[in-house]
Design a protein around this motif. Structure first.
Motif, PDB file in Angstrom:
ATOM      1  N   THR A  56       0.799  -1.225   0.000  1.00 41.02           N
ATOM      2  CA  THR A  56       0.000   0.000   0.000  1.00 41.02           C
ATOM      3  C   THR A  56       0.835   1.280   0.000  1.00 41.02           C
ATOM      4  N   CYS A  57       2.161   1.132  -0.077  1.00 41.70           N
ATOM      5  CA  CYS A  57       3.022   2.322   0.030  1.00 41.70           C
ATOM      6  C   CYS A  57       3.146   3.022  -1.330  1.00 41.70           C
ATOM      7  N   PRO A  58       2.807   4.320  -1.397  1.00 34.99           N
ATOM      8  CA  PRO A  58       2.857   5.023  -2.679  1.00 34.99           C
ATOM      9  C   PRO A  58       4.276   5.194  -3.221  1.00 34.99           C
ATOM     10  N   PHE A  59       5.291   5.022  -2.352  1.00 36.06           N
ATOM     11  CA  PHE A  59       6.670   5.239  -2.802  1.00 36.06           C
ATOM     12  C   PHE A  59       7.357   3.934  -3.221  1.00 36.06           C
ATOM     13  N   CYS A  60       6.665   2.787  -3.038  1.00 32.35           N
ATOM     14  CA  CYS A  60       7.284   1.520  -3.407  1.00 32.35           C
ATOM     15  C   CYS A  60       7.178   1.261  -4.908  1.00 32.35           C
ATOM     16  N   ARG A  61       8.145   0.499  -5.407  1.00 32.40           N
ATOM     17  CA  ARG A  61       8.157   0.147  -6.824  1.00 32.40           C
ATOM     18  C   ARG A  61       6.868  -0.601  -7.182  1.00 32.40           C
ATOM     19  N   SER A 123      13.872   0.480  -2.118  1.00 38.11           N
ATOM     20  CA  SER A 123      13.649  -0.439  -0.993  1.00 38.11           C
ATOM     21  C   SER A 123      13.014   0.337   0.165  1.00 38.11           C
ATOM     22  N   HIS A 124      11.856  -0.112   0.598  1.00 40.00           N
ATOM     23  CA  HIS A 124      11.007   0.642   1.526  1.00 40.00           C
ATOM     24  C   HIS A 124      11.722   1.120   2.798  1.00 40.00           C
ATOM     25  N   GLY A 125      12.286   0.165   3.567  1.00 31.55           N
ATOM     26  CA  GLY A 125      12.764   0.529   4.906  1.00 31.55           C
ATOM     27  C   GLY A 125      14.270   0.669   5.017  1.00 31.55           C
ATOM     28  N   SER A 175       6.670   6.141   6.016  1.00 33.84           N
ATOM     29  CA  SER A 175       7.855   5.452   6.514  1.00 33.84           C
ATOM     30  C   SER A 175       8.836   5.078   5.405  1.00 33.84           C
ATOM     31  N   HIS A 176       8.393   5.085   4.144  1.00 34.44           N
ATOM     32  CA  HIS A 176       9.335   4.799   3.048  1.00 34.44           C
ATOM     33  C   HIS A 176      10.420   5.888   3.033  1.00 34.44           C
ATOM     34  N   THR A 177      11.678   5.453   2.922  1.00 38.73           N
ATOM     35  CA  THR A 177      12.770   6.422   2.999  1.00 38.73           C
ATOM     36  C   THR A 177      12.642   7.520   1.922  1.00 38.73           C
TER      37      THR A 177
HETATM   38 ZN   LIG Z   1       7.513   1.925   0.400  1.00 36.87          ZN
END
Ligand SMILES: [Zn+2]
Ligand SMILES: [Zn+2]
Ligand SMILES: [Zn+2]
Length: 368
Positions: A56-61, A123-125, A175-177
């Motif tokens: 659900t993270c908008p910044f993830c690939r 990479s998310h975290g 939380s995505h960097t």
């Molecule tokens: Zn992310």
């Protein structure tokens, strides 16, 4: 582990003094290390999110459609390493024009500007010290290139601020960097104070105050005695504020550190504007930055922090300050919650003596 760090802390010197920031004297710090003087509540470490991908993270690939159209994607394909997108909730914008107003004692300046998000990594975290040197160098060149484009895009923009918030206490809401770029129509007061004071120092001493501080950190040594009793009051050792030194940069613990674990990184050779940093500078900055973040992580672990780049503002009125001002990065870990005393007095309270903090950071053994 707790036992161990307790012992480390009990060995530290007891200090209670107000330290004047040599560059911005109005920004003084009360260094008060005795346990009984520790009224500060500790900030929880940032929850460590080791996930690489979050559905659900908008910044993830794979979720690129959830963000506004990218301003840049590097490289420009599905395998991007970095993306720059517009902030969905910008604090400044260019969508609307408000006239500058003055009424009575109240004045407004149009909130014109740009607010962008740099998705630091796919990479998310992943944490800064876990990124490769190559990736970090790419991140810093991306900051630099975008900063240059923004300065050239509109004469109304007086300052481009690059910064990162990591952890909720440091203001990060996703939380995505990621880091942020804000191009603004005014120069922030703290940057202005640094430019003004370093220019005044230059006029009197004919040298850059930041270069002088670097020199002092690398060479100065002294013992101060009490004039009456002859007792040693203070011993200043060579390099006691130095955390790391690379070919082109130095990481220093400021003498008047506002935050317990604050570290500044500066180029060793004088340079006022981050835009002047070339590819070799970026590679070396990446190296020292990673190592500094790894040291901080080893000593305080999963800490919440902000970092920001301070560079000479653009515009004719700042051109004369190029010999006086020296660009730098300020890394400010948030380990405690500011107290009413701090907010009400403007005096920062630091509960760990900066020399001791520097030694603890220096003593971390890094594998690479
Ligand atoms: Zn992310
Ligand atoms: Zn300098
Ligand atoms: Zn600064």
């Amino acid at each position: 582990m707790a036992q161990e760090s307790d012992n480390t802390f009990s060995k530290l010197k007891v200090v209670r003094e107000i330290r004047i920031n040599p560059i911005v004297p109005s920004e003084s710090v009360l260094v008060a290390t005795a346990r009984s003087l520790r009224p500060k509540k500790e900030e929880a470490p940032a929850p460590y999110d080791s996930r690489q991908h979050v559905e659900t993270c908008p910044f993830c690939r794979g979720n690129e459609a959830m963000t506004p159209v990218p301003i840049a994607e590097i490289p420009a394909d599905d395998d991007w390493k970095l993306r720059i997108v517009e902030n969905l909730y910008p604090v400044l914008g260019d969508d609307r024009e408000n006239p500058d107003l003055a009424f009575g004692l109240q004045q407004t300046i149009d909130g014109y500007g740009r607010h962008e998000v740099v998705i630091d990594h796919s990479s998310h975290g992943i944490r800064i010290h876990e990124m490769t040197g190559e990736h970090l160098a790419l991140l810093f060149s991306t900051y630099r290139n975008r900063m240059e484009q923004l300065y050239h895009s509109d004469d109304r923009l007086k300052y481009v601020l690059l910064f990162k918030n990591f952890g909720p206490a440091a203001g990060a809401s996703i939380s995505h960097t990621h880091s942020q770029i804000i191009a603004m129509p005014v120069v922030p007061d703290n940057v202005q104070a640094e430019v003004r004071n370093s220019t005044a120092f230059y006029q009197t001493n004919h040298q850059c105050i930041f270069c002088s501080l670097i020199d002092e950190a690398l060479t100065f040594e002294a013992t101060l005695y009490n004039q009456r009793s002859g007792e040693i009051q203070r011993r200043i050792n060579v390099g006691q504020f130095v955390i790391e030194r690379s070919e082109r940069f130095i990481a220093i613990k400021p003498f008047a550190s506002r935050y317990e674990w604050e570290v500044h990184i500066l180029p060793l050779l004088h340079s006022a504007d981050f835009l002047n940093a070339g590819p070799e500078d970026m590679a070396d900055l990446a190296r020292i930055f990673r190592r500094t973040m790894a040291r901080l992580n080893a000593v305080i672990g999963g800490v919440q922090y902000n970092f920001f780049f301070h560079s000479l503002p653009h515009g004719a009125e700042y051109e004369g300050s190029a010999a006086a001002f020296h660009w730098h990065v300020e890394i400010c870990p948030r380990t405690s919650i500011p107290t009413g005393f701090e907010l009400g007095s403007g005096l920062f309270v630091n509960t760990i003596c900066p020399e001791d903090a520097a030694e603890m950071l220096r003593n971390v053994f890094l594998l690479e």
